[in-house]
Write a protein that holds these residues in place. Structure first.
Motif, mmCIF file in Angstrom:
data_model
loop_
_atom_site.group_PDB
_atom_site.id
_atom_site.type_symbol
_atom_site.label_atom_id
_atom_site.label_comp_id
_atom_site.label_asym_id
_atom_site.label_seq_id
_atom_site.Cartn_x
_atom_site.Cartn_y
_atom_site.Cartn_z
ATOM 1 N N UNK A 160 37.671 46.730 42.412
ATOM 2 C CA UNK A 160 37.316 47.555 41.259
ATOM 3 C C UNK A 160 37.295 49.001 41.706
ATOM 4 N N UNK A 161 38.350 49.709 41.399
ATOM 5 C CA UNK A 161 38.520 51.105 41.819
ATOM 6 C C UNK A 161 38.329 51.224 43.321
ATOM 7 N N UNK A 162 37.224 51.787 43.809
ATOM 8 C CA UNK A 162 37.055 51.992 45.250
ATOM 9 C C UNK A 162 36.280 50.877 45.951
ATOM 10 N N UNK A 163 35.729 49.919 45.218
ATOM 11 C CA UNK A 163 34.893 48.917 45.869
ATOM 12 C C UNK A 163 35.223 47.506 45.429
ATOM 13 N N UNK A 164 34.337 46.582 45.799
ATOM 14 C CA UNK A 164 34.483 45.168 45.459
ATOM 15 C C UNK A 164 33.331 44.773 44.554
ATOM 16 N N UNK A 167 44.922 35.610 37.160
ATOM 17 C CA UNK A 167 44.429 36.560 36.156
ATOM 18 C C UNK A 167 43.496 37.591 36.781
ATOM 19 N N UNK A 168 42.601 37.123 37.620
ATOM 20 C CA UNK A 168 41.626 38.015 38.242
ATOM 21 C C UNK A 168 42.296 38.977 39.216
ATOM 22 N N UNK A 169 43.273 38.488 39.961
ATOM 23 C CA UNK A 169 44.017 39.349 40.877
ATOM 24 C C UNK A 169 44.745 40.447 40.086
ATOM 25 N N UNK A 170 45.291 40.070 38.944
ATOM 26 C CA UNK A 170 45.983 41.038 38.089
ATOM 27 C C UNK A 170 45.004 42.085 37.550
ATOM 28 N N UNK A 171 43.819 41.662 37.160
ATOM 29 C CA UNK A 171 42.806 42.619 36.692
ATOM 30 C C UNK A 171 42.448 43.601 37.803
ATOM 31 N N UNK A 172 42.305 43.089 39.006
ATOM 32 C CA UNK A 172 42.011 43.951 40.144
ATOM 33 C C UNK A 172 43.137 44.926 40.421
ATOM 34 N N UNK A 173 44.363 44.443 40.314
ATOM 35 C CA UNK A 173 45.528 45.307 40.524
ATOM 36 C C UNK A 173 45.564 46.407 39.477
ATOM 37 N N UNK A 174 45.362 46.036 38.228
ATOM 38 C CA UNK A 174 45.381 47.024 37.149
ATOM 39 C C UNK A 174 44.292 48.071 37.333
ATOM 40 N N UNK A 175 43.132 47.640 37.747
ATOM 41 C CA UNK A 175 42.027 48.571 37.984
ATOM 42 C C UNK A 175 42.372 49.532 39.108
ATOM 43 N N UNK A 176 42.939 49.000 40.177
ATOM 44 C CA UNK A 176 43.300 49.835 41.321
ATOM 45 C C UNK A 176 44.447 50.778 40.984
ATOM 46 N N UNK A 177 45.445 50.287 40.238
ATOM 47 C CA UNK A 177 46.577 51.126 39.845
ATOM 48 C C UNK A 177 46.117 52.263 38.948
ATOM 49 N N UNK A 178 45.215 51.964 38.023
ATOM 50 C CA UNK A 178 44.690 52.991 37.124
ATOM 51 C C UNK A 178 43.953 54.061 37.919
ATOM 52 N N UNK A 179 43.190 53.615 38.916
ATOM 53 C CA UNK A 179 42.446 54.558 39.743
ATOM 54 C C UNK A 179 43.404 55.439 40.537
ATOM 55 N N UNK A 232 45.745 40.028 47.069
ATOM 56 C CA UNK A 232 45.313 41.284 47.694
ATOM 57 C C UNK A 232 44.240 42.049 46.925
ATOM 58 N N UNK A 233 44.023 41.717 45.665
ATOM 59 C CA UNK A 233 42.996 42.407 44.884
ATOM 60 C C UNK A 233 41.758 41.535 44.701
ATOM 61 N N UNK A 234 41.696 40.452 45.481
ATOM 62 C CA UNK A 234 40.531 39.576 45.489
ATOM 63 C C UNK A 234 40.041 39.432 46.922
ATOM 64 N N UNK A 235 38.794 39.039 47.040
ATOM 65 C CA UNK A 235 38.196 38.858 48.362
ATOM 66 C C UNK A 235 37.185 37.719 48.281
#
Length: 134
Positions: free
Chosen positions: A93-97, A110-122, A23-26
């Motif tokens: 990445x926060x509000x965009x891709x 790993x990349x999906x997790x990075x995206x999740x962490x970025x979105x959660x932080x935001x 869900x955090x990748x496209x």
């Protein structure tokens, strides 16, 4: 995860199946390919409602498997080699891709997790900002 690819499959259908698992990748499809660690041409993205049969020179049907431990570069390469499709994996990445240039050796997990962490932080930062406004 398996995705069926044939002439009647739309790019959007591939994107939706992929995003259900990551869900955090496209996936973004482009008219021209890119090399490892390079970005795709922003203006060259193909419209998601396009059918595979409309853009492929070779009409080969098949199923592509994308496991969490597959590297981004391998997924992009497989789409190109098997189906003649130029794909770029994007990360939330926060509000965009953001294109994953320089991250081609990361796994999908790993990349999906990075995206999740970025979105959660935001989201957390947004909540903190909202609390401070009251």
């Amino acid at each position: 995860m398996f995705i069926e690819v044939n002439d009647t499959t739309s790019l959007r259908q591939i994107q939706e199946v992929f995003s259900d698992f990551y869900p955090y990748l496209k996936l973004a499809f482009y008219g021209k390919g890119h090399k490892k660690y390079q970005a795709s041409n922003e203006g060259g993205e193909i419209e998601p409602n396009t059918l595979i049969g409309e853009i492929k020179a070779t009409h080969v049907s098949g199923v592509i498997e994308m496991l969490p431990l597959y590297k981004v570069a391998d997924v992009e390469k497989e789409f190109q080699q098997r189906f003649g499709l130029s794909v770029q994996v994007l990360r939330k990445e926060k509000k965009g891709w953001e294109q994953t240039t320089g991250m081609d050796d990361f796994t999908l997990k790993e990349l999906n997790e990075l995206g999740r962490n970025s979105s959660d932080e935001f989201i957390m930062n947004e909540d903190v900002r909202n609390d401070l406004e009251y």
